[in-house]
Write a protein that holds these residues in place. Structure first.
Motif, PDB file in Angstrom:
ATOM      1  N   VAL A 146       0.837  -1.205   0.000  1.00 27.93           N
ATOM      2  CA  VAL A 146       0.000   0.000   0.000  1.00 27.93           C
ATOM      3  C   VAL A 146       0.871   1.254   0.000  1.00 27.93           C
ATOM      4  N   ALA A 147       1.940   1.236   0.814  1.00 28.56           N
ATOM      5  CA  ALA A 147       2.832   2.387   0.901  1.00 28.56           C
ATOM      6  C   ALA A 147       3.497   2.692  -0.436  1.00 28.56           C
ATOM      7  N   SER A 148       3.699   1.661  -1.249  1.00 26.26           N
ATOM      8  CA  SER A 148       4.317   1.864  -2.559  1.00 26.26           C
ATOM      9  C   SER A 148       3.301   2.279  -3.618  1.00 26.26           C
ATOM     10  N   GLY A 149       2.042   2.478  -3.199  1.00 27.26           N
ATOM     11  CA  GLY A 149       1.008   2.950  -4.117  1.00 27.26           C
ATOM     12  C   GLY A 149       0.303   1.870  -4.897  1.00 27.26           C
ATOM     13  N   LYS A 150       0.426   0.622  -4.463  1.00 27.14           N
ATOM     14  CA  LYS A 150      -0.180  -0.495  -5.189  1.00 27.14           C
ATOM     15  C   LYS A 150      -1.315  -1.116  -4.389  1.00 27.14           C
ATOM     16  N   ARG A 151      -2.205  -1.795  -5.098  1.00 28.99           N
ATOM     17  CA  ARG A 151      -3.272  -2.536  -4.453  1.00 28.99           C
ATOM     18  C   ARG A 151      -2.764  -3.943  -4.117  1.00 28.99           C
ATOM     19  N   PRO A 152      -2.946  -4.390  -2.877  1.00 26.44           N
ATOM     20  CA  PRO A 152      -2.466  -5.730  -2.517  1.00 26.44           C
ATOM     21  C   PRO A 152      -3.159  -6.815  -3.346  1.00 26.44           C
ATOM     22  N   ALA A 153      -2.408  -7.805  -3.748  1.00 29.64           N
ATOM     23  CA  ALA A 153      -2.965  -8.900  -4.533  1.00 29.64           C
ATOM     24  C   ALA A 153      -3.874  -9.762  -3.653  1.00 29.64           C
ATOM     25  N   LEU A 154      -4.913 -10.312  -4.271  1.00 25.38           N
ATOM     26  CA  LEU A 154      -5.845 -11.159  -3.527  1.00 25.38           C
ATOM     27  C   LEU A 154      -5.123 -12.358  -2.900  1.00 25.38           C
ATOM     28  N   ARG A 155      -4.134 -12.880  -3.586  1.00 24.36           N
ATOM     29  CA  ARG A 155      -3.399 -14.034  -3.053  1.00 24.36           C
ATOM     30  C   ARG A 155      -2.690 -13.654  -1.754  1.00 24.36           C
ATOM     31  N   LEU A 156      -2.112 -12.449  -1.707  1.00 22.82           N
ATOM     32  CA  LEU A 156      -1.436 -11.989  -0.492  1.00 22.82           C
ATOM     33  C   LEU A 156      -2.440 -11.778   0.636  1.00 22.82           C
ATOM     34  N   LEU A 157      -3.595 -11.182   0.314  1.00 24.55           N
ATOM     35  CA  LEU A 157      -4.625 -10.971   1.322  1.00 24.55           C
ATOM     36  C   LEU A 157      -5.152 -12.296   1.869  1.00 24.55           C
ATOM     37  N   ALA A 158      -5.338 -13.259   0.982  1.00 22.90           N
ATOM     38  CA  ALA A 158      -5.822 -14.575   1.407  1.00 22.90           C
ATOM     39  C   ALA A 158      -4.803 -15.261   2.312  1.00 22.90           C
ATOM     40  N   SER A 159      -3.532 -15.119   1.979  1.00 24.62           N
ATOM     41  CA  SER A 159      -2.479 -15.699   2.802  1.00 24.62           C
ATOM     42  C   SER A 159      -2.461 -15.050   4.188  1.00 24.62           C
ATOM     43  N   TYR A 160      -2.695 -13.748   4.222  1.00 20.10           N
ATOM     44  CA  TYR A 160      -2.749 -13.019   5.496  1.00 20.10           C
ATOM     45  C   TYR A 160      -3.904 -13.514   6.363  1.00 20.10           C
ATOM     46  N   ILE A 161      -5.084 -13.635   5.782  1.00 21.31           N
ATOM     47  CA  ILE A 161      -6.253 -14.105   6.535  1.00 21.31           C
ATOM     48  C   ILE A 161      -6.028 -15.526   7.034  1.00 21.31           C
ATOM     49  N   SER A 162      -5.427 -16.361   6.206  1.00 25.50           N
ATOM     50  CA  SER A 162      -5.134 -17.733   6.607  1.00 25.50           C
ATOM     51  C   SER A 162      -4.192 -17.762   7.812  1.00 25.50           C
ATOM     52  N   ALA A 163      -3.183 -16.891   7.800  1.00 29.38           N
ATOM     53  CA  ALA A 163      -2.236 -16.829   8.917  1.00 29.38           C
ATOM     54  C   ALA A 163      -2.922 -16.325  10.177  1.00 29.38           C
ATOM     55  N   VAL A 164      -3.800 -15.332  10.035  1.00 25.83           N
ATOM     56  CA  VAL A 164      -4.518 -14.809  11.202  1.00 25.83           C
ATOM     57  C   VAL A 164      -5.417 -15.896  11.794  1.00 25.83           C
ATOM     58  N   ARG A 165      -6.098 -16.646  10.939  1.00 30.17           N
ATOM     59  CA  ARG A 165      -6.963 -17.733  11.420  1.00 30.17           C
ATOM     60  C   ARG A 165      -6.151 -18.775  12.191  1.00 30.17           C
ATOM     61  N   ARG A 166      -4.951 -19.037  11.726  1.00 29.08           N
ATOM     62  CA  ARG A 166      -4.110 -20.025  12.382  1.00 29.08           C
ATOM     63  C   ARG A 166      -3.602 -19.524  13.746  1.00 29.08           C
ATOM     64  N   GLU A 167      -3.368 -18.220  13.851  1.00 25.97           N
ATOM     65  CA  GLU A 167      -2.702 -17.685  15.031  1.00 25.97           C
ATOM     66  C   GLU A 167      -3.639 -17.051  16.055  1.00 25.97           C
ATOM     67  N   HIS A 168      -4.862 -16.686  15.637  1.00 31.91           N
ATOM     68  CA  HIS A 168      -5.720 -15.899  16.519  1.00 31.91           C
ATOM     69  C   HIS A 168      -7.140 -16.460  16.567  1.00 31.91           C
ATOM     70  N   ARG A 169      -7.946 -15.864  17.432  1.00 29.52           N
ATOM     71  CA  ARG A 169      -9.323 -16.285  17.596  1.00 29.52           C
ATOM     72  C   ARG A 169     -10.224 -15.641  16.561  1.00 29.52           C
ATOM     73  N   ALA A 170     -11.513 -16.000  16.641  1.00 25.06           N
ATOM     74  CA  ALA A 170     -12.465 -15.612  15.596  1.00 25.06           C
ATOM     75  C   ALA A 170     -12.627 -14.105  15.477  1.00 25.06           C
ATOM     76  N   LEU A 171     -12.690 -13.388  16.623  1.00 27.59           N
ATOM     77  CA  LEU A 171     -12.906 -11.941  16.567  1.00 27.59           C
ATOM     78  C   LEU A 171     -11.778 -11.254  15.831  1.00 27.59           C
TER      79      LEU A 171
END
Length: 341
Positions: free
Chosen positions: A268-293
């Motif tokens: 985002v800082a470089s002026g680009k839109r994050p790729a869906l694959r990167l966002l999906a990987s992020y959500i997957s990591a959050v699900r693995r490491e944190h609770r539902a909220l």
């Protein structure tokens, strides 16, 4: 001294904090703890900080050095200290009256670290949010080690909210990758003793323009630097565990949620839109490491960064990196919830 009062070294580092340094030193001097030394290191301040510090030379150890940065000034203070336990107190932060007396019962040889909550205050000392981080009263290190293996970190206060047993800071080796004094020590502490977490605010953490400068500029280089230090600390931790023959290992990964989030913000800082694959990987990591909220909040955050235009993405990313905004929002939400019940 009685055995329950080991020597505590408060090490205050200062650079251009003439507005706050006197109040900080006073908060240390006013502690009703009978076995205390205070060391103040001025890191080549260009303002009137050193003149103020010298006014306390009969009560504290005062040292001035050429500007070498926060890490090196902290190491200077540590080398001059003799405490069985050490507390690095930033010059713009404060200890509340009686803090060390409340901590004293936990300063035992089997305790490696005592973290406590901090109240965020503004430039003028007014509280601007609820105490943070949310700590549960605990004497266990196992869950913290588990969190390190799962997330690469555990919930801990900023520097001023921790007291460490001295040996945690000895023989750390190369810290050239680091900017702060407690990057790898906070990770190492659970492996070397009990971490006694206190669920009370015993210090005050000041939010002002100077220390928010690191959050005000959304820079790809800065965010990539966060990633590099995060991973360097974990590699350093693994090295220290091996060198000291400590039981337990850590599993290093490249897909921690923190790393994924900083990668997204760097995009985002470089002026680009994050790729869906990167966002999906992020959500997957959050699900693995944190609770539902946390997962739901992260999903909303990721969607915002994807659908918003460039200006909106940058504003959302800046908001995410600005702790003062988060504390204010949390406090307002808490107040609204209490009014509604």
């Amino acid at each position: 001294m009685p055995p329950n009062y080991p020597l505590v070294s408060i090490i205050i580092t200062c650079f251009n904090y003439e507005l706050f340094i006197s109040e900080c030193i006073e908060s240390a001097l006013q502690q009703d703890y009978p076995n205390l030394e205070i060391i103040v290191v001025d890191d080549g301040s260009k303002d009137g900080s050193w003149d103020i510090i010298q006014q306390y030379r009969d009560q504290v150890t005062c040292v001035r050095q050429q500007n070498r940065g926060a890490l090196r000034s902290s190491l200077t203070g540590f080398r001059l200290s003799n405490g069985d336990f050490v507390h690095f107190l930033d010059a713009d932060d404060l200890l509340v009256p009686g803090a060390l007396q409340q901590i004293a019962p936990h300063l035992r040889p089997d305790v490696s670290k005592v973290p406590f909550m901090l109240s965020p205050i503004d430039r003028d000392g007014q509280v601007i949010g609820d105490p943070f981080p949310k700590l549960a009263q605990s004497i266990e290190s196992g869950p913290l080690i588990q969190s390190i293996n799962q997330r690469g970190y555990y919930n801990t206060p900023p520097t001023s909210g921790n007291i460490y047993r001295r040996d945690i800071y000895e023989n750390l080796g190369d810290l050239s990758y680091e900017r702060a004094i407690d990057g790898v020590p906070y990770l190492l502490a659970p492996f070397l003793g009990k971490v006694v977490s206190l669920d009370v605010p015993l210090g005050k953490y000041r939010i002002h323009n100077a220390n928010l400068s690191s959050f005000s500029t959304l820079s790809s280089d800065r965010l990539n630097g966060y990633i590099d230090r995060f991973m360097a600390r974990l590699r350093h931790l693994a090295q220290l565990i091996d060198e000291r023959g400590i039981k337990g290992k850590i599993r290093l990964r490249q897909d921690y949620a923190y790393v994924r989030e900083m990668t997204i913000l760097s995009t985002v800082a470089s002026g680009k839109r994050p790729a869906l694959r990167l966002l999906a990987s992020y959500i997957s990591a959050v699900r693995r490491e944190h609770r539902a909220l946390r997962t739901c909040m992260s999903l909303a955050f990721a969607l915002g960064l994807f659908v918003l235009p460039n200006l909106g993405r940058r504003q959302l990313a800046s908001f995410r990196l600005d702790p003062s905004r988060f504390w204010r929002v949390r406090s307002r939400l808490k107040h609204a919830a209490s009014v509604g019940t």
